[in-house]
Scaffold this active site. Structure first.
Site, short mmCIF file in Angstrom:
data_model
loop_
_atom_site.label_atom_id
_atom_site.label_comp_id
_atom_site.label_asym_id
_atom_site.label_seq_id
_atom_site.Cartn_x
_atom_site.Cartn_y
_atom_site.Cartn_z
NE ARG A 39 27.15 -28.50 4.20
CZ ARG A 39 27.23 -27.86 5.36
NH1 ARG A 39 27.53 -28.53 6.45
NH2 ARG A 39 26.99 -26.57 5.45
NE ARG A 52 29.98 -36.76 11.25
CZ ARG A 52 29.44 -37.96 11.44
NH1 ARG A 52 30.10 -38.87 12.14
NH2 ARG A 52 28.26 -38.26 10.96
CB SER A 53 26.89 -30.60 12.80
OG SER A 53 26.49 -31.86 13.32
CD GLN A 72 31.40 -35.07 6.72
OE1 GLN A 72 30.62 -35.88 6.25
NE2 GLN A 72 31.09 -34.27 7.74
CG HIS A 128 43.32 -6.08 18.57
ND1 HIS A 128 44.00 -7.27 18.62
CD2 HIS A 128 42.92 -5.94 17.28
CE1 HIS A 128 44.02 -7.82 17.42
NE2 HIS A 128 43.36 -7.03 16.60
CB ALA A 150 47.89 -11.61 16.80
CE LYS A 152 47.79 -9.81 12.47
NZ LYS A 152 47.17 -9.30 13.70
NE ARG A 165 30.10 -31.20 6.44
CZ ARG A 165 29.62 -31.92 5.45
NH1 ARG A 165 30.31 -32.05 4.32
NH2 ARG A 165 28.46 -32.53 5.56
#
Length: 436
Positions: A72, A94-95, A102, A166, A249, A278, A307
């Protein structure tokens, strides 16, 4: 950081004048780095592009001498890829943690850290002293992150959900593999709401069954569904020592919701989730998660697997820098005026049609009853190039959030942030032509 010598190329007075112009041009960018807060006045697009370019050039994929042999390495086939990601092809995180720097992406890591600092300053301008992260996923998936964090930190295994029709939060619960206990709504005039005592009873039942519940409340939704009483729910959750996640939201764009949040934060609120599109007028794809609990925000960031794309975060940053606090507050003011106009026009229309302007609780949306198929009316509006209205039948238990029969067939129309006055006028005018 940059060190170049122009001495002797032009007269000294011209050299100083040129440096003055350059420094003045770069001052707003410099202020972003130094102050790490939302600017009062928006920054123009060209400066924002330069700012993003400057940061993205710090990532290792821009190093012409870099030897890249990993699986990667931000390799992209088309220049379009780089443009769409604003140059942050390595993404963010990072993972093991969304907010961890990173190593291959110094610029993207700085960009993300700055975004979160600026986002927190934005909330502070609105009266919310919170810790915040911009997430690279929309509201529903951001709720999933919060629930996953609640399960890990507190052992929560069942979600108390005051019923709102929803799909996103319902799917969010399913996505993380938690069980759900729905708390039914009741009808009060034209309004649909969930009594807080029923929520408390649901919590008691789950605790008696040996479960560890958390509450997912709803602050913003389409009327006739009321906002949940998040302040009382926060008090209940504090009393029972259980997590409380709020789906807000589009809560940031109106003071009605902000005041509720300020009061609720005095009690038990573990996290609030809002949408970037929104509230901040970004393309769809990003979320905003905020809380007074810094440790829980950290736990949420740890819940993200792998990631992430930087693009939704860049979009959030661009909106914050482009609008600035002054322009955002003006948009908030305009939204309030737009809602007032929508109410007036729909109220007048209801008198002409013999319908009813419904008495509902929402600073964003309004409802008018109709005497024919509301779904068909909404479809006609769509064909007339009006997007956004919802047509709900009184027998549609999902649409109206009520498991009984609602009092009216109705149309819902919105006056959300960024709406144009002419769109409100034209949409109601076209609705009138359909109804009369």
């Amino acid at each position: 950081m940059l060190d170049f010598n122009i001495e002797g190329l032009i007269p000294k007075n011209m050299e100083k004048r040129g440096e003055l112009v350059l420094n003045e041009y770069l001052k707003e960018i410099e202020d972003v780095f130094n102050h790490r807060k939302i600017p009062e006045n928006g920054i123009d697009d060209e400066k924002i592009k330069l700012f993003l370019k400057f940061l993205s050039m710090m990532d290792t994929d821009k190093d012409p001498k870099s030897v890249r042999i990993g699986e990667r390495e931000a390799r992209t086939y088309s220049k379009i890829h780089e443009e769409l990601s604003s140059g942050f092809c390595h993404g963010i995180g990072r993972s093991g943690n969304l907010v961890d720097p990173q190593p291959k992406a110094s610029g993207a890591s700085i960009m993300y850290a700055l975004t979160n600092k600026i986002l927190e300053s934005f909330f502070k301008q609105l009266g919310l002293n919170v810790h915040a992260i911009a997430t690279p996923i929309s509201t529903g998936m951001s709720i999933s992150l919060c629930l996953s964090a609640a399960r890990k930190k507190y052992g929560s295994n069942v979600v108390i959900y005051p019923y709102a029709s929803h799909k996103s939060p319902i799917k969010a619960v399913s996505f993380v593999g938690m069980n759900m206990r729905l708390v039914e709504t009741v009808l009060d005039g034209d309004r649909v709401y969930v009594p807080v005592e029923d929520i408390e009873n649901a919590i008691k039942k789950e605790i008696e069954l040996g479960n560890r519940p958390c509450v997912l409340s709803t602050l913003t939704f389409f009327p006739p569904r009321n906002s949940d009483d998040i302040v009382e729910i926060a008090k209940i959750c504090e009393n029972y020592d259980i997590p409380h996640i709020i789906n807000g939201a589009y809560a940031i764009q109106n003071n009605y919701y902000l005041e509720k949040l300020k009061k609720a934060f005095k009690y038990r609120v573990d996290a609030v989730v809002s949408s970037s599109d929104k509230n901040l007028l970004t393309p769809i794809g990003g979320g905003l998660v905020y809380s007074t609990d810094a440790e829980f925000i950290k736990e949420i960031s740890l819940s993200y697997p792998g990631r992430a794309s930087a693009t939704p975060v860049v979009n959030t940053l661009v909106s914050l820098l482009s609008m600035g606090s002054k322009n955002y507050l003006e948009l908030v003011k305009n939204q309030k005026n737009s809602k007032k106009l929508l109410d007036e026009l729909l109220n007048d229309l209801s008198k002409k049609t013999g319908g009813k302007f419904l008495d509902v609780e929402s600073p964003i949306a309004s409802c008018i009853s109709v005497n024919s198929d509301p779904v068909e009316i909404a479809a006609k509006l769509y064909n007339l190039r009006v997007t956004g209205p919802r047509g709900i039948k009184k027998t549609d238990h999902f649409g109206n959030c009520y498991l009984g029969t609602y009092t009216h067939d109705y149309i819902v129309m919105n006056a959300a942030i960024g709406v144009r006055t002419e769109d409100i006028v034209n949409s109601v005018s076209k609705l009138e032509k359909i109804l009369l």
